[in-house]
Every structure is written in C-alpha cells, then in structure tokens.
Design an enzyme around this catalytic site. Structure first.
Site, short mmCIF file in Angstrom:
data_model
loop_
_atom_site.label_atom_id
_atom_site.label_comp_id
_atom_site.label_asym_id
_atom_site.label_seq_id
_atom_site.Cartn_x
_atom_site.Cartn_y
_atom_site.Cartn_z
NE ARG A 38 -4.19 -1.46 -0.13
CZ ARG A 38 -4.27 -2.42 -1.03
NH1 ARG A 38 -3.24 -2.67 -1.82
NH2 ARG A 38 -5.38 -3.14 -1.15
CG HIS A 80 -2.31 -0.98 -7.84
ND1 HIS A 80 -2.98 -0.21 -6.93
CD2 HIS A 80 -2.32 -2.24 -7.33
CE1 HIS A 80 -3.39 -0.96 -5.92
NE2 HIS A 80 -2.99 -2.20 -6.14
#
Length: 308
Positions: A224, A271
């Site tokens: 994250r 991502h």
C-alpha cells in the site's frame, strides 16, 4: 435459489459473469447471479471498495459481503456495512505477487538495470554477490508475504520477516511486535512491503526506519502506498538508499508531476504487482457461499478491530 449480487462494477462484470457460474456449478450451488437484485432479496454481495454498493443498509438478508481485493482499508470504515466481510485470498493473486516480487528482487540483486540501460559501449565489470550474501526483509507475513518470503528463501536469500503477531515460517527468521520491527530491518539490503494499511502501519517506513537499512538498499512496495512516508523516502534515496520500486501510491494513477516519475532511483509500476484473477477468485467466492449455505464458518473474514 441463492441470490448473489455482483456489485464490483460494470468493467469487471463480463469476466466474472463467465467465471462465477462455472464455479457455482462445481460447488453444487443453484445461484441467480445478477447486477440488479432487489436489495431485500440478496443473500450475498460480491464487491470491491469502489463498487456499486456503498449503502449496505437495505441488504437486510445479506449473509456475507465478499471483497474481490486483498486490501480492505477502503471498505472497513463504511458505517453501513454491518454484514460479515471477507477479503480475497486467491491462489492466482498470490502467484502474481510472488512473480512480481521475485522478478524485481532478482532484478536489483543481479544489477540488471546497469546492463539493460547501459548499452553505450562501456564494459561494466559488475559481479553481484550470491543470494546468501544479500539479506532480505519482508514486512507482512500474511498469505502474500509468507509466499514471497518462502520463495526468496528457496532461492538462497537469508530472509527475515516481520508481522504484528508471531509467525512460524520454514526457512524464514521471523520477528514480531514493535521491538522486532527494528531487528528485522537492521542492515537489510532488500525490503519488501506487504503489510495491510492500518493506523498502526501508515508511514511505517519513516526516516528512522529507513536509516536502519544497509547502504544502497532497495525497497519494493507492492503493498500500500501509505506504508511509506514519501518525503522520508525521497530524502533517503538522495542520501543512502539505492533504489525504490513502487507499485502502489497514495493517489492512483500517480500524477504526472509527482517527483517519483523523474527520480533516477525510483521505478514506478502501475499497480500491477498482482491482480485478482476472475477464474481463480471465482472458486474462492463459490467456496465461501457454499460454506454459508451449509452453515460452516466463512473463510478470510475481516477482523474489524484490526482492520484486516
């Protein structure tokens, strides 16, 4: 008949509309899968944090909300979500993460960038150390972290791992708790961040902890974005860190003006470290619904008190 509402968005619907019925049939379930069930008739919801349902109060008969992402920090704070919530633990997602982490760990370990970007007629005589001389630390030893740690240990790296609670993983030296965090990071040459994002882990890699790493250490963050203090990371890269390969960010897509794009010691990936694969995720979803219909415990339930 079991009513399952697919609320993970129109973009994902075609793939799941194909994969889920096959998984339901193999699990022996008679399911009406749709995107538009009347709320009071819904038995299960398949969703994502940015999905179609944000107010869960009308779903009074819903037995489980199944997230298709591993991360749940953007859904656990929804005050209307009182139903049980399960996170995705998917073999395809795990395999994808292992491949991304292993690939980038080996890229930096072997100094591949030096040769890939150095095709200029200069003979660069660089010989990397062997894996057993390159200490690796994995922060986060859940399903993804444990799989990555085990894979890297199998390649010969001395692997340390840290988690909030004690873990026992073959071939990995494990640490737990606040004191164990500093021990796990001390002189690490490659650090991999696979922690969930909670109040306790936000900016866990700050100036103090970045200073514990070995000179020229590399950070890989497929976890994250907010696990790292960005200003602290940029400062450490300018001073003593070797590189940061980052797959996750506070704002996504990463804005074009962000300093990470232009920094010579930063690699940005969009991502992609691991994506939930509908084919394998469908079997996980079907199994949880089968359990619910059989009165068995659901798998991978989120602990609201810990945030994951």
């Amino acid at each position: 008949m079991v009513n399952v509402l697919f609320a993970a968005g129109a973009k994902r619907w075609p793939d799941y509309a194909e994969a889920l019925p096959e998984a339901f049939a193999k699990a022996g379930l008679n399911v009406d899968l749709a995107r538009d069930h009347a709320p009071e008739t819904v038995d299960y919801i398949v969703t994502s944090p940015n999905g179609d349902v944000q107010d869960y109060r009308p779903y009074t008969a819903c037995k489980l909300v199944q997230n298709i992402w591993a991360g749940v920090e953007n859904i656990t704070d929804n005050p209307t979500l009182t139903q049980p919530l399960a996170r995705m633990v998917d073999p395809g997602l795990t395999q994808g993460m292992v491949e991304w982490v292993t690939g980038h760990a080996l890229r930096h370990h072997l100094g591949m960038d030096l040769h890939i970007h150095g095709q200029d007629g200069v003979w660069r005589d660089f010989v990397p150390p062997l894996a057993w001389d390159r200490p690796v630390t994995v922060l986060g030893l859940g399903a993804l972290g444990a799989a990555c740690a085990t894979t890297l240990a199998g390649l010969g790296f001395p692997v340390r791992g840290w988690a909030r609670s004690a873990k026992d993983i073959d071939g990995v030296e494990t640490f737990a708790g606040p004191g164990g965090l500093s021990q796990s990071l001390d002189k690490a040459q490659i650090v991999i961040l696979l922690l969930p994002l909670t109040d306790a882990t936000r900016h866990i890699m700050n100036t103090e902890r970045l200073a514990l790493l070995a000179p020229d250490a590399v950070i890989l963050n497929p976890g994250r974005g907010s696990l790292i203090d960005n200003d602290a990371l940029l400062g450490a890269l300018d001073e003593h860190l070797g590189h940061a390969t980052l797959d996750v960010f506070d704002t996504e897509p990463l804005p074009p003006e962000h300093p990470f794009w232009a920094h010579p010691k930063v690699t940005v990936t969009p991502h992609i470290a691991s994506e939930t694969r509908p084919r394998t995720a469908a079997t996980v979803i079907a199994e949880n619904i089968r359990r619910g219909e059989a009165g068995a415990p659901f798998r991978h339930l989120v602990d609201r008190s810990s945030g994951y």
